[in-house]
Enzyme design. Structure first.
Site: not given
Length: 522
Positions: A38-39, A78, A141, A288-289
């Site tokens: 995540d991130d 996300c 999410h 995710d990004n």
């Protein structure tokens, strides 16, 4: 239309790759592990050049597997990127976007009314056709209302949360976010699952690790192929780590979280070897990004040489770390220059299971097995969407920007900066600048930081534009956007009374229902 099994496809791929990587001995389709961070930024791993070299397990995974330096998410935020992974489709096709503003990022906060539509076919539901057991661990999410939960969309098991670990809240204006086991809440963040914002201490990564290890052991004992989607969120602000890892990184608390995740991946891969199923288990690691530079350096990571970060469609927001690992099949120590996408994990996983993608809808994901097993590269575009807007496209080494925008002057003057220290005149704009008639074009091989656009008068520019234009036209003419899911918010649909809350005495009273237009950052 459900995926159709092709009994010989998987075996044929293994036979084709056997000359290069050895004869396959698997008696069932391979297990599939997708490790989604995540991130986490492109520059956060030692193998990608992070100077502290604090990711020995992930670096070893790359040495034993294949590195993808040109791997992309489908959206710089996300929720849409996770929808893309599990559907194999651009978020605009599945409805994971908003029309409440041009080129606005949107996700699934507690007050969102929408979520993943029933019409979408998710990877775990399709894998059931090949006998797979499936589990998601961590962050979902894709909608927090019960009809949107993972078990309603193909997963057999779930331990984790429908939202990120924001908080703590007072359970009056806004409830703390629930943690679920399968279909029932087992507690809330900052309550039964504490996160100390002052110290950064939380045991969530260790809990998520144990859930993964137990699931793998149980499925191996049952001799059943499995799909594990390990979607942990320790590197999303507020970042956290368990006590043994706090204070151990040269990079501060964010580095502590990275070190614990790296250790966890090492333990997962070690278990696969100990159970003698490593050669029958495909593992893919990505994010995710891009790293959230707005939270850096204390609460955010590194995007290496790339421009900007999360929330933007510059390379720093969209290009991700990516490692494939499948001992005995994927040649060790290789680097693939295939343009890859998070949506490819959908199609590749189906291919591993001997299944075809659905034929009744557009699928954007590419099967990466030819690239991984045989070194065959496929020419394909990468589309960069921000909300409902096609911002850019990459084809080969060339990236064309049709719109440029970081965030508004209003937000920027308040200290919200998606590109700290990276102002590029005419590129990192704070107003939405249109370039559809004369796109800004960069050669990403020579200029990965997107600092030097090609001269519009050059032959190189004209040649690149000539190649890119028909690809974009064909895409836009065929595109059928899904019904937008991220337009309507309502405080009454927050996590006031999740399923199972009555058993814990944790039900809260929702406010009056007032649907309204979601307001997204601009």
């Amino acid at each position: 239309m459900a995926a159709v099994a092709v009994a010989t496809r998987w075996w044929l791929l293994l036979v084709l790759s056997a000359a290069e990587v050895g004869v396959a001995r698997a008696l069932q389709p391979p297990n599939i592990l997708l490790l989604l961070m995540d991130d986490m930024g492109w520059g956060d791993l030692g193998v990608y050049g992070e100077p502290s070299r604090e990711t020995p397990n992930l670096d070893r995974m790359a040495v034993e597997g294949m590195l993808f330096p040109n791997f992309y998410t489908a959206n710089p935020l996300c929720s849409p990127s996770r929808a893309a992974l599990l559907t194999g489709r651009l978020p605009i096709r599945s409805g994971f976007y908003t029309t409440n503003g041009h080129a606005r990022n949107a996700y699934t906060p507690q007050e969102i009314v929408g979520g993943i539509p029933d019409s979408e076919l998710l990877l775990p539901a399709l894998l059931k056709g090949a006998g797979y057991a499936s589990k998601i661990v961590g962050k979902w999410h894709l909608g927090h209302r019960p009809q949107f939960h993972p078990l309603k969309h193909g997963f057999d098991e779930w331990f984790g949360s429908p939202n990120c670990h924001f908080g703590p809240y007072d359970n009056k204006a806004r409830p703390n976010i629930p943690v679920y086991r399968d279909q029932e809440m087992v507690g809330r963040f900052y309550e039964e699952f504490p996160i100390n914002l002052k110290t950064g201490e939380a045991n969530l990564t260790q809990i998520y690790l144990q859930e993964a290890l137990e699931f793998i052991q149980r499925q191996q004992a049952a001799h059943r192929p499995f799909f594990l989607y390990w979607a942990v969120d320790a590197t999303h602000a507020p970042v956290y780590a368990s006590k043994p890892f706090l204070g151990t990184s040269q990079r501060g608390r964010y580095g502590d979280a990275i070190r614990e995740l790296d250790d966890s991946v090492g333990r997962i891969l070690r278990l696969l070897r100990d159970l003698s199923i490593a050669e029958n288990t495909f593992v893919f690691f990505t994010s995710d990004n891009g790293a959230a530079l707005i939270s850096a350096p204390r609460q955010g990571g590194s995007n290496g040489p790339f421009l900007c970060g999360k929330q933007t469609t510059f390379e720093g927001g969209m290009r991700e770390p990516a490692i494939a690992w499948w001992p005995g099949h994927i040649p060790a120590g290789q680097v693939s220059h295939q343009l890859g996408s998070i949506m490819d994990l959908f199609t590749t996983s189906l291919s591993l299971a001997g299944l075809e993608p659905p034929r009744d809808r557009a699928i954007d994901g590419l099967d990466l097995l030819p690239a991984m097993l045989q070194g065959r590269l496929t020419d394909r575009p990468i589309f960069y969407y921000r909300g409902n807007t096609l911002m850019a496209v990459t084809l080969g080494q060339y990236k064309a920007h049709f719109w440029t925008w970081t965030n508004s002057w209003e937000e920027f003057k308040q200290g919200i900066d998606f590109c700290p220290g990276q102002n590029v005149s005419g590129v990192t704009t704070h107003s939405q600048e249109e370039h559809t008639k004369l796109p800004l074009i960069f050669h990403l091989g020579r200029d990965p930081g997107e600092r030097f656009p090609l001269s519009v008068a050059s032959i190189e520019y004209l040649d690149a534009l000539h190649r890119i234009t028909p690809v974009v036209q064909q895409h836009q003419e065929a595109l059928v956007p899904g019904q937008p899911q991220l337009n309507v918010c309502n405080r009454a649909v927050m996590n006031w009374a999740p399923p199972g809350c009555e058993k814990l005495g944790k039900c809260l009273t929702p406010p009056e229902s007032v649907p309204e237009k979601c307001s997204w950052p601009h």
